[in-house]
Motif scaffolding. Structure first.
Motif, PDB file in Angstrom:
ATOM      1  N   HIS A  90      48.104   0.030  62.215  1.00  0.00           N
ATOM      2  CA  HIS A  90      48.417  -0.037  60.788  1.00  0.00           C
ATOM      3  C   HIS A  90      49.627  -0.942  60.556  1.00  0.00           C
ATOM      4  O   HIS A  90      49.615  -1.790  59.650  1.00  0.00           O
ATOM      5  CB  HIS A  90      48.700   1.375  60.259  1.00  0.00           C
ATOM      6  N   ALA A  91      50.652  -0.788  61.372  1.00  0.00           N
ATOM      7  CA  ALA A  91      51.840  -1.638  61.242  1.00  0.00           C
ATOM      8  C   ALA A  91      51.495  -3.101  61.483  1.00  0.00           C
ATOM      9  O   ALA A  91      51.933  -3.994  60.739  1.00  0.00           O
ATOM     10  CB  ALA A  91      52.916  -1.180  62.230  1.00  0.00           C
ATOM     11  N   LEU A  92      50.696  -3.361  62.510  1.00  0.00           N
ATOM     12  CA  LEU A  92      50.332  -4.740  62.835  1.00  0.00           C
ATOM     13  C   LEU A  92      49.459  -5.353  61.741  1.00  0.00           C
ATOM     14  O   LEU A  92      49.604  -6.532  61.398  1.00  0.00           O
ATOM     15  CB  LEU A  92      49.607  -4.780  64.182  1.00  0.00           C
ATOM     16  N   THR A  93      48.558  -4.560  61.189  1.00  0.00           N
ATOM     17  CA  THR A  93      47.685  -5.057  60.125  1.00  0.00           C
ATOM     18  C   THR A  93      48.488  -5.448  58.893  1.00  0.00           C
ATOM     19  O   THR A  93      48.214  -6.474  58.255  1.00  0.00           O
ATOM     20  CB  THR A  93      46.638  -3.992  59.755  1.00  0.00           C
ATOM     21  N   ILE A  94      49.492  -4.646  58.562  1.00  0.00           N
ATOM     22  CA  ILE A  94      50.334  -4.973  57.417  1.00  0.00           C
ATOM     23  C   ILE A  94      51.133  -6.244  57.678  1.00  0.00           C
ATOM     24  O   ILE A  94      51.238  -7.126  56.810  1.00  0.00           O
ATOM     25  CB  ILE A  94      51.266  -3.794  57.088  1.00  0.00           C
ATOM     26  N   LEU A  95      51.685  -6.386  58.873  1.00  0.00           N
ATOM     27  CA  LEU A  95      52.421  -7.602  59.212  1.00  0.00           C
ATOM     28  C   LEU A  95      51.504  -8.826  59.184  1.00  0.00           C
ATOM     29  O   LEU A  95      51.919  -9.913  58.771  1.00  0.00           O
ATOM     30  CB  LEU A  95      53.070  -7.452  60.589  1.00  0.00           C
ATOM     31  N   GLU A  96      50.263  -8.638  59.615  1.00  0.00           N
ATOM     32  CA  GLU A  96      49.292  -9.738  59.557  1.00  0.00           C
ATOM     33  C   GLU A  96      49.022 -10.127  58.111  1.00  0.00           C
ATOM     34  O   GLU A  96      48.983 -11.304  57.761  1.00  0.00           O
ATOM     35  CB  GLU A  96      47.995  -9.316  60.245  1.00  0.00           C
ATOM     36  N   ARG A  97      48.845  -9.124  57.248  1.00  0.00           N
ATOM     37  CA  ARG A  97      48.571  -9.380  55.839  1.00  0.00           C
ATOM     38  C   ARG A  97      49.749 -10.097  55.178  1.00  0.00           C
ATOM     39  O   ARG A  97      49.565 -10.894  54.256  1.00  0.00           O
ATOM     40  CB  ARG A  97      48.285  -8.054  55.136  1.00  0.00           C
ATOM     41  N   TYR A 127      54.656   4.290  60.828  1.00  0.00           N
ATOM     42  CA  TYR A 127      54.332   2.895  61.095  1.00  0.00           C
ATOM     43  C   TYR A 127      55.514   1.982  60.801  1.00  0.00           C
ATOM     44  O   TYR A 127      55.627   0.874  61.358  1.00  0.00           O
ATOM     45  CB  TYR A 127      53.108   2.454  60.285  1.00  0.00           C
ATOM     46  N   LEU A 128      56.428   2.433  59.905  1.00  0.00           N
ATOM     47  CA  LEU A 128      57.579   1.599  59.556  1.00  0.00           C
ATOM     48  C   LEU A 128      58.499   1.367  60.743  1.00  0.00           C
ATOM     49  O   LEU A 128      59.185   0.341  60.814  1.00  0.00           O
ATOM     50  CB  LEU A 128      58.359   2.229  58.405  1.00  0.00           C
ATOM     51  N   GLU A 180      49.309  -3.231  72.120  1.00  0.00           N
ATOM     52  CA  GLU A 180      49.276  -2.022  71.295  1.00  0.00           C
ATOM     53  C   GLU A 180      49.653  -0.792  72.125  1.00  0.00           C
ATOM     54  O   GLU A 180      50.352   0.102  71.653  1.00  0.00           O
ATOM     55  CB  GLU A 180      47.893  -1.858  70.675  1.00  0.00           C
ATOM     56  N   ARG A 181      49.196  -0.769  73.367  1.00  0.00           N
ATOM     57  CA  ARG A 181      49.538   0.367  74.236  1.00  0.00           C
ATOM     58  C   ARG A 181      51.050   0.409  74.504  1.00  0.00           C
ATOM     59  O   ARG A 181      51.666   1.483  74.486  1.00  0.00           O
ATOM     60  CB  ARG A 181      48.775   0.282  75.555  1.00  0.00           C
ATOM     61  N   GLU A 182      51.655  -0.741  74.747  1.00  0.00           N
ATOM     62  CA  GLU A 182      53.096  -0.783  74.992  1.00  0.00           C
ATOM     63  C   GLU A 182      53.879  -0.325  73.758  1.00  0.00           C
ATOM     64  O   GLU A 182      54.867   0.400  73.882  1.00  0.00           O
ATOM     65  CB  GLU A 182      53.510  -2.201  75.394  1.00  0.00           C
ATOM     66  N   GLY A 221      51.531 -12.233  56.664  1.00  0.00           N
ATOM     67  CA  GLY A 221      51.657 -13.556  57.261  1.00  0.00           C
ATOM     68  C   GLY A 221      52.686 -13.664  58.368  1.00  0.00           C
ATOM     69  O   GLY A 221      53.019 -14.773  58.798  1.00  0.00           O
ATOM     70  N   ARG A 222      53.183 -12.540  58.864  1.00  0.00           N
ATOM     71  CA  ARG A 222      54.224 -12.589  59.890  1.00  0.00           C
ATOM     72  C   ARG A 222      53.653 -12.681  61.297  1.00  0.00           C
ATOM     73  O   ARG A 222      54.324 -13.145  62.216  1.00  0.00           O
ATOM     74  CB  ARG A 222      55.140 -11.359  59.783  1.00  0.00           C
ATOM     75  N   ILE A 223      52.449 -12.172  61.523  1.00  0.00           N
ATOM     76  CA  ILE A 223      51.814 -12.213  62.837  1.00  0.00           C
ATOM     77  C   ILE A 223      50.334 -12.553  62.660  1.00  0.00           C
ATOM     78  O   ILE A 223      49.810 -12.517  61.549  1.00  0.00           O
ATOM     79  CB  ILE A 223      51.957 -10.875  63.605  1.00  0.00           C
ATOM     80  N   TYR A 224      49.678 -12.888  63.766  1.00  0.00           N
ATOM     81  CA  TYR A 224      48.237 -13.139  63.737  1.00  0.00           C
ATOM     82  C   TYR A 224      47.630 -12.692  65.055  1.00  0.00           C
ATOM     83  O   TYR A 224      48.324 -12.569  66.076  1.00  0.00           O
ATOM     84  CB  TYR A 224      47.934 -14.616  63.480  1.00  0.00           C
ATOM     85  N   ARG A 225      46.332 -12.463  65.020  1.00  0.00           N
ATOM     86  CA  ARG A 225      45.620 -12.064  66.233  1.00  0.00           C
ATOM     87  C   ARG A 225      44.813 -13.244  66.733  1.00  0.00           C
ATOM     88  O   ARG A 225      44.167 -13.944  65.942  1.00  0.00           O
ATOM     89  CB  ARG A 225      44.696 -10.885  65.951  1.00  0.00           C
ATOM     90  N   SER A 226      44.842 -13.499  68.015  1.00  0.00           N
ATOM     91  CA  SER A 226      44.100 -14.604  68.620  1.00  0.00           C
ATOM     92  C   SER A 226      43.065 -14.054  69.577  1.00  0.00           C
ATOM     93  O   SER A 226      43.342 -13.808  70.760  1.00  0.00           O
ATOM     94  CB  SER A 226      45.057 -15.548  69.357  1.00  0.00           C
ATOM     95  N   GLY A 227      41.855 -13.844  69.050  1.00  0.00           N
ATOM     96  CA  GLY A 227      40.760 -13.343  69.875  1.00  0.00           C
ATOM     97  C   GLY A 227      41.149 -12.117  70.654  1.00  0.00           C
ATOM     98  O   GLY A 227      41.737 -11.175  70.126  1.00  0.00           O
ATOM     99  N   ARG A 228      40.836 -12.119  71.940  1.00  0.00           N
ATOM    100  CA  ARG A 228      41.185 -10.998  72.811  1.00  0.00           C
ATOM    101  C   ARG A 228      42.529 -11.192  73.501  1.00  0.00           C
ATOM    102  O   ARG A 228      42.913 -10.393  74.358  1.00  0.00           O
ATOM    103  CB  ARG A 228      40.089 -10.807  73.860  1.00  0.00           C
ATOM    104  N   LYS A 229      43.227 -12.249  73.125  1.00  0.00           N
ATOM    105  CA  LYS A 229      44.517 -12.529  73.763  1.00  0.00           C
ATOM    106  C   LYS A 229      45.624 -11.613  73.268  1.00  0.00           C
ATOM    107  O   LYS A 229      46.638 -11.456  73.924  1.00  0.00           O
ATOM    108  CB  LYS A 229      44.912 -13.995  73.513  1.00  0.00           C
ATOM    109  N   GLY A 230      45.441 -11.043  72.077  1.00  0.00           N
ATOM    110  CA  GLY A 230      46.448 -10.138  71.549  1.00  0.00           C
ATOM    111  C   GLY A 230      47.071 -10.650  70.265  1.00  0.00           C
ATOM    112  O   GLY A 230      46.540 -11.533  69.595  1.00  0.00           O
ATOM    113  N   TRP A 231      48.240 -10.086  69.931  1.00  0.00           N
ATOM    114  CA  TRP A 231      48.955 -10.406  68.705  1.00  0.00           C
ATOM    115  C   TRP A 231      50.087 -11.390  68.987  1.00  0.00           C
ATOM    116  O   TRP A 231      50.772 -11.289  70.007  1.00  0.00           O
ATOM    117  CB  TRP A 231      49.536  -9.141  68.087  1.00  0.00           C
ATOM    118  N   PHE A 232      50.288 -12.329  68.040  1.00  0.00           N
ATOM    119  CA  PHE A 232      51.309 -13.356  68.191  1.00  0.00           C
ATOM    120  C   PHE A 232      52.092 -13.484  66.875  1.00  0.00           C
ATOM    121  O   PHE A 232      51.578 -13.184  65.796  1.00  0.00           O
ATOM    122  CB  PHE A 232      50.683 -14.711  68.522  1.00  0.00           C
TER     123      PHE A 232
END
Length: 246
Positions: free
Chosen positions: A51-58, A10-11, A35-37, A60-71
């Motif tokens: 797992h990588a995205l969840t850690i980045l979210e925790r 995941y790193l 996520e597929r890309e 504070g580096r990224i966030y998820r916006s509904g079904r639009k994806g990660w930002f």
């Protein structure tokens, strides 16, 4: 000699995104690859990417916006909750944000239950209520429910459509607000609140309950604020006590 351990897969994903942020290839509120890309790019499975995205979210580096994806996350609004009240518009502009807000609902209600207790008034005392969302640079960051003693600010509701509520109270009614009680706790956003902030249900948030008085000490306003967790940063500073000289 023992073989060196390979870093967790995941790193690879996490470090790539952090590097893109560092060099400016990703800027605030940019959409991340799907996520597929990311799965195809790094030849890892979907769980590893999540797992990588969840850690980045925790972090504070990224966030998820509904079904639009990660930002990618933007700059956070910084404030000291222990200090006196400063309105959202003023605080945001001081930090180079472009703030905006939208009144979703406004009207009259009466004090009962928790509101009666917090205002310390008779049951049935008239109140104004205003429900609004606030944004920074076009990104919704909070949902709030505000309650005011109606008798002290007649004709209040039409005035706050285009002006900050704090400014209207000060300029039109000579009411200066002071924070009396403050409650802060982490929450998971209920579905309705999350939807108003363009977030998935149960997204991490921070809840504030503020009780404010006028300069006379009378409780005149009670606020219930729900902030997305990745939009704010709370800081407090304290004076170091001086040792008494012998």
């Amino acid at each position: 000699m023992e073989a060196s351990k390979k870093p967790p897969q995941y790193l690879k994903v996490k470090r790539h995104i952090l590097e893109q942020l560092r060099i400016g290839a990703l800027t605030p509120h940019d959409k991340l690859p799907t996520e597929r890309e990311l799965t195809d790019k790094f030849h890892v499975n979907r769980n590893t990417v999540r797992h990588a995205l969840t850690i980045l979210e925790r972090e504070g580096r990224i966030y998820r916006s509904g079904r639009k994806g990660w930002f990618t996350s933007g700059q956070r609004l910084v404030f000291d909750p222990s200090k006196e009240h400063v309105n959202f518009d003023k605080r945001a502009r001081q930090q180079k944000f472009e703030p905006s807000w939208e009144v979703i609902e406004s009207g009259t209600t009466t004090a009962s239950g928790e509101l009666q207790e917090l205002f310390d008034v008779e049951e049935g005392t008239p109140l104004y209520h205003i429900y609004e969302t606030g944004s920074l640079d076009g990104q919704p960051v909070y949902y709030s429910e505000y309650f005011f003693l109606a008798d002290i600010c007649p004709g209040f509701l039409p005035k706050i459509i285009s002006q900050p509520m704090t400014d209207v109270l000060r300029d039109d009614y000579d009411i200066h607000l002071f924070q009396k009680h403050l409650l802060i706790r982490p929450i998971n956003m209920a579905e309705r609140m999350a939807g108003l902030l363009e977030l998935p249900a149960h997204y991490p948030g921070v809840f504030f309950r503020r009780v404010k008085t006028s300069q006379t000490g009378q409780v005149v306003e009670v606020d219930f604020e729900y902030w997305r967790a990745d939009s704010i940063e709370l800081r407090s500073s304290y004076e170091t006590p001086q040792k008494d000289e012998d």
